[in-house]
Design an enzyme around this catalytic site. Structure first.
Site: not given
Ligand code: NAD
Length: 503
Positions: A288, A254, A183, A159
């Site tokens: 987020c 996060e 990424p 995002n």
């Molecule tokens: P996601 O969890 O699907 O993916 C995030 C990252 O994690 C990606 O690079 C993905 O490839 C990796 N990933 C996924 N499963 C993994 C695993 N089992 N082991 C290691 N890596 C793994 O999230 P998304 O859909 O890309 O992003 C949306 C989410 O991110 C929302 O829940 C949002 O709230 C959160 N977010 C949080 C913050 C914060 O600062 N708290 C900021 C931005 C987004």
């Protein structure tokens, strides 16, 4: 017409960035789809285990070179990263919009916002590298030195890829580490593209390995990586934290948010409604810290709902490369997940004020109408993260009830309140159980103040001086001016022998 950026996106397809080179991966290639046009814009690769090993060797070698430099030289190199990110931001912005759909204004902004965190950390890290304590033994120097942990793995979501990787990379580099970025699959090319801003750094200091959960796990679980910075969903965060914990690796987590947005009668309702539209619909609700649930006082509920709905209906929805306010959802999977959340809310009795369906006038792209619902706090939609263009609004009878509902969440990232009452302000700041509280200023951040959440949102903080801590080891150092025998050493004096006291 093919733009220069589209051509570059094709050139970067299927590559990793290892040892300051874009290298073709031998891993499986997956298509990347523009969410506004549904056209293929390139491919990302699943980095192989051999590529993971190669990057980690390069990172650990580069880290030693980086830490051997003076703090001033490191700071200057980081300022140069910032300059180059700004120069690149129009190109990385177009790439980002083509990958995940956000309006170009926002994707162009990301390069500059990330650059700002590099400038902040360039200076804050050379300001101090530990501290000297009052000695516990007269005449000695007792201090803590802050040293880098080594190689940091930065796993980021789709995002805000440039901004969020920027926050983590800037802090990790400033603390003297190397970084490998993993990424999101969806925005792989944007981060590969941005590496042009880093190629003056020691070879391997900042690298990008693309792929999915497996690549992330290969990096987190590898014996030669030393700390993890993760941003993403709770489920992925738990998987990452579990792998890191087995090796006692520090992990910044996060994860998701479910931010409440409270509006009290004392507020300026026009501004609150406009701020609410921004907080709910920015980046198509894929933030987020999006306002995920609204708690509005009954005295102004109807007025607020109709004003927010008017803003929602006025939003221009379309391709992020046109003049629009919001783009499409980032992927078909995300659109379908979000649709189910809205459908379930309606099934549970939510009233649709506006939106509630995909954009009917669009034949291609994953567009959804900005949606306002009248809800109650017991509905599922108020208890999870919807991560889409939705403002569910619940009526409350008092600030007590609004705060109780805000705190009734497993997540604890941020919360907003609109009020012009000082006592309400103090109560919200003190009583809401989140890492961030915004009063009349939704969704802003500041490089100099720590950002992060509580509860299942995660642990650790980014930004601020606090943001350096996870990436540094503390070393306790004690120095005596001369080698002298210590009266505490052996042999112990005879008069310290135990003698039983009798009753
Ligand atoms: P996601 O969890 O699907 O993916 C995030 C990252 O994690 C990606 O690079 C993905 O490839 C990796 N990933 C996924 N499963 C993994 C695993 N089992 N082991 C290691 N890596 C793994 O999230 P998304 O859909 O890309 O992003 C949306 C989410 O991110 C929302 O829940 C949002 O709230 C959160 N977010 C949080 C913050 C914060 O600062 N708290 C900021 C931005 C987004």
């Amino acid at each position: 017409m093919t733009t220069a950026v589209q051509k570059r996106m094709r050139d970067l397809s299927g590559h990793n960035y290892i040892a300051n080179q874009w290298q073709p991966s031998s891993g499986e290639l997956i298509d990347l789809i523009d969410p506004a046009t549904e056209e293929v814009v390139g491919q990302y690769a699943h980095a192989t285990k051999a590529e993971v090993d190669e990057a980690i060797v390069a990172a650990n070698a580069a880290q030693k070179q980086w830490w051997a430099m003076s703090a001033l030289d490191r700071a200057n190199a980081m300022h140069l990263v910032a300059d180059r990110m700004i120069e690149l931001s129009v190109e990385t912005g177009e790439c980002l919009t083509r990958e995940m759909g956000k309006p170009f204004r926002e994707s162009n902004w990301e390069g500059g916002a990330a650059a700002s965190s590099f400038r902040y950390y360039a200076e804050i890290a050379r300001h101090e590298q530990g501290r000297v304590a009052g000695p516990a033994i007269a005449g000695q120097i007792h201090m803590v030195l802050k040293e880098p942990v080594g190689t940091v793995v930065s796993i980021v979501p789709y995002n805000f890829p440039l901004l969020l990787a920027g926050w983590q990379v800037a802090a990790a580099l400033a603390a003297g580490n190397a970084v490998i970025i993993k990424p999101s699959e969806i925005t792989s090319l944007t981060l590969l593209y941005s590496m042009a801003a880093f190629d003056h750094l020691p070879s391997g200091l900042v690298q990008v390995l693309t792929g999915g959960a497996q690549t992330g796990q290969d990096l987190v679980g590898h014996k030669d990586t030393h700390a993890i910075a993760f941003t993403g969903s709770v489920k992925a965060a738990q998987a990452v934290a579990a792998t890191a914990a087995l090796q006692f690796k520090p992990a910044l987590i996060e994860a998701s948010g479910n931010d409440a947005f409270i509006v009290m009668p004392s507020a300026d309702i026009d501004t609150a409604a406009r701020g609410a539209a921004f907080a709910a619909f920015l980046n198509c609700g894929q933030v987020c810290t999006s306002a995920e649930r609204f708690y509005v006082h009954e005295d102004i509920y109807d007025e607020f709902v109709s004003k927010l709905a008017a803003h929602a209906k006025a939003l221009r929805v379309g391709s992020g490369l046109e003049l629009v306010d919001i783009g499409p959802m980032s992927s078909k999977r995300e659109l379908e997940r979000f649709e189910k959340i809205v459908d379930r809310a309606i099934e549970q009795g939510a009233e649709v004020v506006c939106g509630g369906s995909r954009s009917a006038d669009r034949t291609t792209g994953w567009f959804y109408e900005p949606t306002v619902l009248k809800t109650t706090h017991d509905m599922d939609v108020m208890h999870g993260e919807c991560f889409g263009p939705l403002a569910p609004i619940c009526k409350v009878t008092s600030l007590d009830q609004a705060i109780a509902f805000a705190n009734d969440s497993e997540l604890g990232l941020g919360a907003n309140i609109y009020t012009n009452d000082l006592e309400e302000t103090f109560r919200a700041v003190n009583e809401i159980e989140t890492g961030i509280v915004w009063v009349n200023t939704p969704l802003n951040d500041n490089d100099a103040i720590p950002f992060g959440g509580r509860k299942l949102t995660g642990t650790g903080r980014e930004l601020g001086a606090e943001g350096l801590e996870l990436f540094r080891n503390s070393k306790m150092v004690m120095i005596a001016p001369t080698a002298e025998a210590d009266p505490e050493w052996f042999p112990y004096p005879d008069d310290d022998t135990y003698e039983a006291t009798t009753t």
